[in-house]
Design a protein around this motif. Structure first.
Motif, PDB file in Angstrom:
ATOM      1  N   ASN A   1     -24.447   5.649 -29.080  1.00  0.00           N
ATOM      2  CA  ASN A   1     -23.200   5.731 -28.326  1.00  0.00           C
ATOM      3  C   ASN A   1     -22.117   6.347 -29.200  1.00  0.00           C
ATOM      4  OD1 ASN A   1     -24.810   3.210 -27.362  1.00  0.00           O
ATOM      5  ND2 ASN A   1     -23.505   3.777 -25.652  1.00  0.00           N
ATOM      6  N   LEU A   2     -21.567   7.442 -28.733  1.00  0.00           N
ATOM      7  CA  LEU A   2     -20.540   8.148 -29.494  1.00  0.00           C
ATOM      8  C   LEU A   2     -19.149   7.850 -28.961  1.00  0.00           C
ATOM      9  CD1 LEU A   2     -22.257  11.633 -29.754  1.00  0.00           C
ATOM     10  CD2 LEU A   2     -22.335   9.739 -31.387  1.00  0.00           C
ATOM     11  N   CYS A   3     -18.221   7.672 -29.897  1.00  0.00           N
ATOM     12  CA  CYS A   3     -16.814   7.463 -29.554  1.00  0.00           C
ATOM     13  C   CYS A   3     -15.990   8.451 -30.358  1.00  0.00           C
ATOM     14  CB  CYS A   3     -16.390   6.028 -29.892  1.00  0.00           C
ATOM     15  SG  CYS A   3     -14.635   5.742 -29.601  1.00  0.00           S
ATOM     16  N   ARG A   4     -15.121   9.173 -29.689  1.00  0.00           N
ATOM     17  CA  ARG A   4     -14.287  10.158 -30.374  1.00  0.00           C
ATOM     18  C   ARG A   4     -12.905   9.616 -30.711  1.00  0.00           C
ATOM     19  NH1 ARG A   4     -15.308  16.009 -27.752  1.00  0.00           N
ATOM     20  NH2 ARG A   4     -16.795  16.529 -29.390  1.00  0.00           N
ATOM     21  N   CYS A   5     -12.560   8.440 -30.227  1.00  0.00           N
ATOM     22  CA  CYS A   5     -11.198   7.928 -30.412  1.00  0.00           C
ATOM     23  C   CYS A   5     -11.049   6.961 -31.585  1.00  0.00           C
ATOM     24  CB  CYS A   5     -10.728   7.208 -29.159  1.00  0.00           C
ATOM     25  SG  CYS A   5     -10.580   8.263 -27.717  1.00  0.00           S
ATOM     26  N   THR A   6     -12.109   6.241 -31.912  1.00  0.00           N
ATOM     27  CA  THR A   6     -11.961   5.150 -32.882  1.00  0.00           C
ATOM     28  C   THR A   6     -12.784   5.387 -34.133  1.00  0.00           C
ATOM     29  OG1 THR A   6     -13.861   3.810 -32.226  1.00  0.00           O
ATOM     30  CG2 THR A   6     -11.862   3.529 -30.939  1.00  0.00           C
ATOM     31  N   GLY A   7     -12.563   4.547 -35.096  1.00  0.00           N
ATOM     32  CA  GLY A   7     -13.400   4.510 -36.282  1.00  0.00           C
ATOM     33  C   GLY A   7     -14.475   3.456 -36.129  1.00  0.00           C
ATOM     34  N   TYR A   8     -14.676   2.950 -34.932  1.00  0.00           N
ATOM     35  CA  TYR A   8     -15.710   1.983 -34.569  1.00  0.00           C
ATOM     36  C   TYR A   8     -15.427   0.558 -35.044  1.00  0.00           C
ATOM     37  CZ  TYR A   8     -18.576   5.959 -33.133  1.00  0.00           C
ATOM     38  OH  TYR A   8     -19.040   7.088 -32.519  1.00  0.00           O
ATOM     39  N   GLU A   9     -14.497   0.349 -35.938  1.00  0.00           N
ATOM     40  CA  GLU A   9     -14.304  -0.995 -36.490  1.00  0.00           C
ATOM     41  C   GLU A   9     -13.887  -1.999 -35.420  1.00  0.00           C
ATOM     42  OE1 GLU A   9     -15.180  -3.625 -39.183  1.00  0.00           O
ATOM     43  OE2 GLU A   9     -15.442  -1.494 -39.551  1.00  0.00           O
ATOM     44  N   LYS A  10     -13.002  -1.612 -34.506  1.00  0.00           N
ATOM     45  CA  LYS A  10     -12.590  -2.541 -33.446  1.00  0.00           C
ATOM     46  C   LYS A  10     -13.740  -2.830 -32.479  1.00  0.00           C
ATOM     47  CE  LYS A  10      -7.724  -1.366 -33.696  1.00  0.00           C
ATOM     48  NZ  LYS A  10      -6.966  -2.571 -33.833  1.00  0.00           N
ATOM     49  N   ILE A  11     -14.608  -1.864 -32.300  1.00  0.00           N
ATOM     50  CA  ILE A  11     -15.797  -2.069 -31.467  1.00  0.00           C
ATOM     51  C   ILE A  11     -16.706  -3.096 -32.139  1.00  0.00           C
ATOM     52  CG2 ILE A  11     -17.890  -0.963 -30.573  1.00  0.00           C
ATOM     53  CD1 ILE A  11     -16.105   1.649 -30.382  1.00  0.00           C
TER      54      ILE A  11
ATOM     55  N   LYS B   1     -19.959   6.538 -17.277  1.00  0.00           N
ATOM     56  CA  LYS B   1     -19.243   7.815 -17.397  1.00  0.00           C
ATOM     57  C   LYS B   1     -20.183   8.994 -17.576  1.00  0.00           C
ATOM     58  CE  LYS B   1     -15.361   5.699 -17.152  1.00  0.00           C
ATOM     59  NZ  LYS B   1     -15.013   5.335 -15.820  1.00  0.00           N
ATOM     60  N   ASN B   2     -19.741  10.132 -17.058  1.00  0.00           N
ATOM     61  CA  ASN B   2     -20.465  11.389 -17.180  1.00  0.00           C
ATOM     62  C   ASN B   2     -19.797  12.204 -18.274  1.00  0.00           C
ATOM     63  OD1 ASN B   2     -21.826  13.746 -16.914  1.00  0.00           O
ATOM     64  ND2 ASN B   2     -21.298  14.097 -14.781  1.00  0.00           N
ATOM     65  N   ALA B   3     -20.360  12.161 -19.469  1.00  0.00           N
ATOM     66  CA  ALA B   3     -19.742  12.860 -20.583  1.00  0.00           C
ATOM     67  C   ALA B   3     -20.566  14.056 -21.041  1.00  0.00           C
ATOM     68  CB  ALA B   3     -19.490  11.901 -21.742  1.00  0.00           C
ATOM     69  N   CYS B   4     -21.812  13.854 -21.429  1.00  0.00           N
ATOM     70  CA  CYS B   4     -22.582  14.968 -22.004  1.00  0.00           C
ATOM     71  C   CYS B   4     -23.696  15.479 -21.091  1.00  0.00           C
ATOM     72  CB  CYS B   4     -23.159  14.562 -23.358  1.00  0.00           C
ATOM     73  SG  CYS B   4     -24.610  13.474 -23.261  1.00  0.00           S
ATOM     74  N   GLU B   5     -24.186  14.644 -20.190  1.00  0.00           N
ATOM     75  CA  GLU B   5     -25.302  14.968 -19.297  1.00  0.00           C
ATOM     76  C   GLU B   5     -26.573  15.368 -20.038  1.00  0.00           C
ATOM     77  OE1 GLU B   5     -24.418  16.678 -15.294  1.00  0.00           O
ATOM     78  OE2 GLU B   5     -22.615  17.381 -16.352  1.00  0.00           O
ATOM     79  N   GLN B   6     -26.690  14.949 -21.306  1.00  0.00           N
ATOM     80  CA  GLN B   6     -27.871  15.289 -22.093  1.00  0.00           C
ATOM     81  C   GLN B   6     -28.441  14.079 -22.828  1.00  0.00           C
ATOM     82  OE1 GLN B   6     -26.580  18.447 -24.661  1.00  0.00           O
ATOM     83  NE2 GLN B   6     -26.327  19.866 -22.966  1.00  0.00           N
ATOM     84  N   GLY B   7     -27.932  12.888 -22.556  1.00  0.00           N
ATOM     85  CA  GLY B   7     -28.447  11.687 -23.211  1.00  0.00           C
ATOM     86  C   GLY B   7     -28.049  11.565 -24.661  1.00  0.00           C
ATOM     87  N   GLU B   8     -27.027  12.283 -25.078  1.00  0.00           N
ATOM     88  CA  GLU B   8     -26.614  12.290 -26.475  1.00  0.00           C
ATOM     89  C   GLU B   8     -25.473  11.323 -26.787  1.00  0.00           C
ATOM     90  OE1 GLU B   8     -28.012  14.008 -29.000  1.00  0.00           O
ATOM     91  OE2 GLU B   8     -29.523  14.797 -27.631  1.00  0.00           O
ATOM     92  N   CYS B   9     -24.650  10.996 -25.787  1.00  0.00           N
ATOM     93  CA  CYS B   9     -23.421  10.245 -26.078  1.00  0.00           C
ATOM     94  C   CYS B   9     -23.489   8.768 -25.707  1.00  0.00           C
ATOM     95  CB  CYS B   9     -22.232  10.892 -25.390  1.00  0.00           C
ATOM     96  SG  CYS B   9     -22.223  10.689 -23.600  1.00  0.00           S
ATOM     97  N   GLY B  10     -24.361   8.392 -24.773  1.00  0.00           N
ATOM     98  CA  GLY B  10     -24.499   6.998 -24.384  1.00  0.00           C
ATOM     99  C   GLY B  10     -23.460   6.490 -23.394  1.00  0.00           C
ATOM    100  N   SER B  11     -22.535   7.328 -22.945  1.00  0.00           N
ATOM    101  CA  SER B  11     -21.463   6.878 -22.043  1.00  0.00           C
ATOM    102  C   SER B  11     -21.974   6.403 -20.689  1.00  0.00           C
ATOM    103  CB  SER B  11     -20.444   7.998 -21.828  1.00  0.00           C
ATOM    104  OG  SER B  11     -19.775   8.274 -23.025  1.00  0.00           O
ATOM    105  N   CYS B  12     -23.168   6.831 -20.322  1.00  0.00           N
ATOM    106  CA  CYS B  12     -23.714   6.485 -19.011  1.00  0.00           C
ATOM    107  C   CYS B  12     -24.778   5.392 -19.075  1.00  0.00           C
ATOM    108  CB  CYS B  12     -24.288   7.736 -18.350  1.00  0.00           C
ATOM    109  SG  CYS B  12     -25.707   8.433 -19.225  1.00  0.00           S
ATOM    110  N   THR B  13     -24.830   4.661 -20.185  1.00  0.00           N
ATOM    111  CA  THR B  13     -25.878   3.654 -20.358  1.00  0.00           C
ATOM    112  C   THR B  13     -25.793   2.564 -19.293  1.00  0.00           C
ATOM    113  OG1 THR B  13     -25.872   4.064 -22.737  1.00  0.00           O
ATOM    114  CG2 THR B  13     -26.918   2.025 -21.984  1.00  0.00           C
ATOM    115  N   VAL B  14     -26.910   2.301 -18.651  1.00  0.00           N
ATOM    116  CA  VAL B  14     -27.069   1.223 -17.667  1.00  0.00           C
ATOM    117  C   VAL B  14     -28.400   0.539 -17.962  1.00  0.00           C
ATOM    118  CG1 VAL B  14     -25.757   2.426 -15.861  1.00  0.00           C
ATOM    119  CG2 VAL B  14     -28.251   2.663 -15.939  1.00  0.00           C
ATOM    120  N   TYR B  15     -28.597  -0.620 -17.370  1.00  0.00           N
ATOM    121  CA  TYR B  15     -29.907  -1.263 -17.420  1.00  0.00           C
ATOM    122  C   TYR B  15     -30.739  -0.739 -16.247  1.00  0.00           C
ATOM    123  CZ  TYR B  15     -28.300  -5.086 -20.526  1.00  0.00           C
ATOM    124  OH  TYR B  15     -27.837  -5.846 -21.572  1.00  0.00           O
TER     125      TYR B  15
END
Length: 155
Positions: free
Chosen positions: A132-142, A37-51
């Motif tokens: 990796n940032l998530c705005r929807c959860t409290g991370y516990e389910k992750i 995903k393209n979220a921040c385009e600054q390497g801050e959110c981790g949504s675009c992480t690939v190997y």
């Protein structure tokens, strides 16, 4: 330039690529792989992480020219055809997927962790997912999803 890269085990080419164009843009817009995903385009959110050559990177920070002749594995490449990777399935089963923007990056980061540390502590999981940032959860389910795969074996 013509970009030659192995993506998810398949040799791919993209033409008329500007060397400074991001790997993320090439994956999503030129090669039809929308998982990252393209979220921040600054390497801050981790949504675009690939190997990239088996090292997790933020694809938004990698210039397309840097990927020439290299190997990329995206979140789509973790699955085996229609069969999800155990970690992907665990995210679904644990309810760790909400809006989905952060999910691909979280899955790749957690996948990398589980390949390096098969039975990580909660502290190790949190550290591995810290980029990796998530705005929807409290991370516990992750965390539950990662723990479930760690208890059951390799990602």
């Amino acid at each position: 330039m013509r970009l030659n890269v192995t993506i998810n085990g398949e040799q791919r080419q993209a033409d008329d690529v500007w060397e400074g164009e991001s790997l993320l843009y090439v994956l999503r817009e030129r090669l039809g792989l929308p998982g990252s995903k393209n979220a921040c385009e600054q390497g801050e959110c981790g949504s675009c992480t690939v190997y990239l050559d088996d090292v997790p990177v933020c694809a938004c920070l990698v210039a397309a020219g840097q990927a020439e002749g290299r190997t990329v594995r995206t979140v789509e490449g973790l699955a085996d055809g229609d069969t999800l990777d155990p970690l992907q399935q665990s995210f679904v089963d644990a309810g760790a997927v909400q809006c989905g923007f952060c999910t691909p990056g979280l899955v790749v980061a957690a996948h990398d962790l589980l390949n390096r540390v098969p039975d990580p502590s909660d502290e190790e999981i949190r550290e591995a997912l810290a980029g990796n940032l998530c705005r929807c959860t409290g991370y516990e389910k992750i965390l539950d999803a990662v723990r479930a795969v760690a208890k059951g074996g390799v990602a």
